[in-house]
Design an enzyme around this catalytic site. Structure first.
Site, PDB file in Angstrom:
ATOM      1  N   HIS A  49       0.821  -1.205   0.000  1.00 13.06           N
ATOM      2  CA  HIS A  49       0.000   0.000   0.000  1.00 13.06           C
ATOM      3  C   HIS A  49       0.860   1.261   0.000  1.00 13.06           C
ATOM      4  O   HIS A  49       1.946   1.302   0.587  1.00 13.06           O
ATOM      5  CB  HIS A  49      -0.926   0.008   1.215  1.00 13.06           C
ATOM      6  CG  HIS A  49      -1.970  -1.058   1.166  1.00 13.06           C
ATOM      7  ND1 HIS A  49      -3.088  -0.958   0.387  1.00 13.06           N
ATOM      8  CD2 HIS A  49      -2.045  -2.265   1.801  1.00 13.06           C
ATOM      9  CE1 HIS A  49      -3.831  -2.061   0.546  1.00 13.06           C
ATOM     10  NE2 HIS A  49      -3.210  -2.855   1.388  1.00 13.06           N
ATOM     11  N   VAL A 172       3.921 -22.624  21.267  1.00 15.37           N
ATOM     12  CA  VAL A 172       4.204 -22.046  22.574  1.00 15.37           C
ATOM     13  C   VAL A 172       2.968 -22.196  23.455  1.00 15.37           C
ATOM     14  O   VAL A 172       1.879 -21.736  23.106  1.00 15.37           O
ATOM     15  CB  VAL A 172       4.603 -20.564  22.451  1.00 15.37           C
ATOM     16  CG1 VAL A 172       4.762 -19.933  23.831  1.00 15.37           C
ATOM     17  CG2 VAL A 172       5.884 -20.418  21.635  1.00 15.37           C
ATOM     18  N   SER A 337      -3.858  -4.937   7.829  1.00 18.40           N
ATOM     19  CA  SER A 337      -3.452  -4.087   6.720  1.00 18.40           C
ATOM     20  C   SER A 337      -3.299  -2.634   7.198  1.00 18.40           C
ATOM     21  O   SER A 337      -4.191  -2.149   7.904  1.00 18.40           O
ATOM     22  CB  SER A 337      -4.505  -4.152   5.604  1.00 18.40           C
ATOM     23  OG  SER A 337      -4.142  -3.337   4.525  1.00 18.40           O
ATOM     24  N   CYS A 399       5.058 -29.296 -13.855  1.00 16.95           N
ATOM     25  CA  CYS A 399       3.811 -28.528 -13.807  1.00 16.95           C
ATOM     26  C   CYS A 399       3.614 -27.850 -15.153  1.00 16.95           C
ATOM     27  O   CYS A 399       4.338 -26.914 -15.506  1.00 16.95           O
ATOM     28  CB  CYS A 399       3.872 -27.487 -12.687  1.00 16.95           C
ATOM     29  SG  CYS A 399       2.478 -26.347 -12.668  1.00 16.95           S
ATOM     30  N   CYS A 436      -5.028 -25.850 -13.296  1.00 17.31           N
ATOM     31  CA  CYS A 436      -5.534 -27.142 -12.802  1.00 17.31           C
ATOM     32  C   CYS A 436      -5.318 -27.319 -11.307  1.00 17.31           C
ATOM     33  O   CYS A 436      -5.765 -28.311 -10.729  1.00 17.31           O
ATOM     34  CB  CYS A 436      -4.912 -28.297 -13.579  1.00 17.31           C
ATOM     35  SG  CYS A 436      -3.299 -28.826 -12.972  1.00 17.31           S
ATOM     36  N   CYS A 441       0.017 -32.213 -11.742  1.00 16.19           N
ATOM     37  CA  CYS A 441       1.382 -32.282 -11.220  1.00 16.19           C
ATOM     38  C   CYS A 441       1.456 -32.712  -9.761  1.00 16.19           C
ATOM     39  O   CYS A 441       2.523 -33.123  -9.289  1.00 16.19           O
ATOM     40  CB  CYS A 441       2.090 -30.942 -11.401  1.00 16.19           C
ATOM     41  SG  CYS A 441       1.417 -29.586 -10.407  1.00 16.19           S
TER      42      CYS A 441
END
Length: 476
Positions: A49, A172, A337, A399, A436, A441
């Site tokens: 941003h 933890v 954010s 892939c 896909c 893959c």
């Protein structure tokens, strides 16, 4: 006794750990997950941003602008994907124009460079697939897009290359004050440490409350997304926002660093910090709102839905620094954010605080770089031939959607912080990220993992511990 324990291998933990790795310190990074970057840092908008959203004078405003300025050089240094593509906030009516002016003024005060309010006709020249009815937009040239999990992985890989230790599957469960520091208790071991850095994301309030009576609450705010195929990836060349609300920045439409189109997120406060499921109402909301910005988005080209959780603090701002009632315990919390954007700058500042607390240890004489990672399809024909001559596995495509080779997959398995799961390989070099989604893959990646790690095929998991893909043979 170690010098520093960092809790969390998301972007905050990664940035502070790498910065601390510049010093002669013994640093251990803990995470409850099976791989790094498995929380919020894996599921977000991947936007860097510009810095006009955050209210003037807040930590969010400060670190957003500082972090944004660091990303380009930092991503070149660690070889993480980044593009400075700019962003637009759209006003669909004249009634929304004052909000653009508000954001512009706020951004100028925050120190965001290059902001402009453009008329609709000018915006449409730059982004012709936008809604032709827009009246104006706020343009921010410094906004960018990044590969968030690649960034985290490369930062932590670099930290490990410089002496940091990462311990995964280490939850933890308690922190106790002891002479000279803290005892961090995980579900596996006890670690004595002089200082603790809490970078536990949506769980940061729980970690804080183990040692500090100054409580804050983290509300998990879920954001859901569509990820569209690359045939939709050129609809926009920048990040397209709508005027934000109190719940967030609204539904965006954005290109990605790998050529896809992403749209979302929604903003729903949820009770569970494990709630990352998609819902029909929120998916419908994204569809309705996204086409307001870009009417030609074709959701039939969707290849993936996902959701992530933002760490929304009840303080209204980032919580950064040493806890008032727990000396040597440092929080990096509430980093919703623009947390992704802010992380490099936060990492630098918190590392400085910790280094000062530890008596200013010396810096290392030499700081190591990451080993170069080959991205085969980015090479010239001559470079490809040279790589294949050295290692024929780079000549075998595994892939087909993303054109990822066996050589690349083997490399990310054996790198520092190498992949141990199918999704770990996916995050590091992208097999299964295409149209896909691993349908072709995935089994081959699983076979390569088993072969390279010396494991049985049915011991290879998708991502989390226990997330088995195979449970046994159907025929003997």
């Amino acid at each position: 006794m170690v010098d520093v324990v960092v809790i969390g291998t998301g972007i905050m933990g990664a940035c502070v750990a790498r910065e601390l790795s510049r010093y002669n310190l013994n640093v251990v990074v803990l995470d409850k997950e099976n791989d790094v970057s498995n929380g919020t840092s894996k599921a977000n908008s991947a936007i860097i941003h510009a810095g006009y959203d955050a209210v003037n004078g807040t930590l969010m405003a400060k670190y957003n602008v500082l972090g944004n300025a660091m990303f380009e050089d930092l991503c070149k240094e660690i070889e993480a994907p980044f593009k400075r593509v700019g962003s637009y906030v759209l006003a669909f009516t004249e009634e929304e124009r004052p909000h653009l002016e508000l954001l512009y003024d706020r951004g100028v005060k925050n120190g965001v460079p290059g902001l402009e309010i453009l008329e609709g006709a000018e915006v449409l020249k730059r982004e012709p697939n936008l809604n032709p009815n827009i009246v104006a937009a706020l343009y921010a040239p410094t906004a960018g897009i990044v590969g968030p999990w690649e960034f985290v992985i490369k930062m932590l890989e670099n930290a490990v290359e410089n002496g940091v230790e990462v311990r995964l599957n280490s939850k933890v469960v308690d922190i106790q004050k002891v002479d000279g520091g803290y005892k961090v208790v995980t579900d596996k071991e006890e670690i004595l440490t002089k200082t603790v850095i809490n970078a536990a994301g949506v769980h940061a309030d729980e970690i804080n409350d183990m040692v500090s009576k100054k409580h804050f609450n983290i509300i998990p705010r879920k954001g859901e997304y569509f990820l569209l195929d690359k045939v939709q990836g050129t609809l926009v060349n920048s990040v397209i926002f709508q005027c934000p609300s109190k719940m967030g920045k609204g539904i965006l439409v954005s290109c990605t660093v790998h050529g896809n189109l992403i749209t979302g997120p929604t903003a729903t406060d949820v009770e569970s910090k494990d709630d990352v499921g998609n819902t029909i109402p929120e998916m419908d909301l994204i569809r309705r709102e996204a086409v307001r910005s870009v009417p030609s988005v074709n959701f039939r080209d969707n290849i993936r839905n996902f959701a992530g959780l933002r760490a929304e603090s009840d303080t209204g701002d980032f919580i950064i620094g040493e806890a008032e009632d727990a000396e040597g315990f440092f929080n990096i919390a509430g980093t919703k954010s623009p947390g992704l954007t802010s992380a490099p700058a936060i990492g630098v500042d918190v590392a400085k605080m910790v280094v000062e607390k530890l008596g200013n240890p010396t810096k290392k004489a030499k700081f190591k770089k990451n080993r170069h990672q080959i991205h085969f399809m980015d090479l010239t024909p001559e470079e490809k031939a040279e790589v294949i001559a050295k290692d024929p596995r780079y000549g075998r495509i595994i892939c087909r959607c993303e054109s990822i080779t066996e050589g690349e997959i083997v490399d990310v398995i054996h790198r520092t912080l190498g992949a141990r799961t199918v999704d770990g390989v996916k995050k590091r070099c992208r097999p299964g990220m295409g149209r896909c989604q691993g349908g072709f893959c995935g089994p081959r990646v699983q076979e390569i993992l088993a072969r390279e790690l010396g494991k049985n095929l049915d011991d290879i998991v998708l991502d989390k511990t226990g997330a088995y893909i195979l449970t046994g043979e159907t025929k003997k």
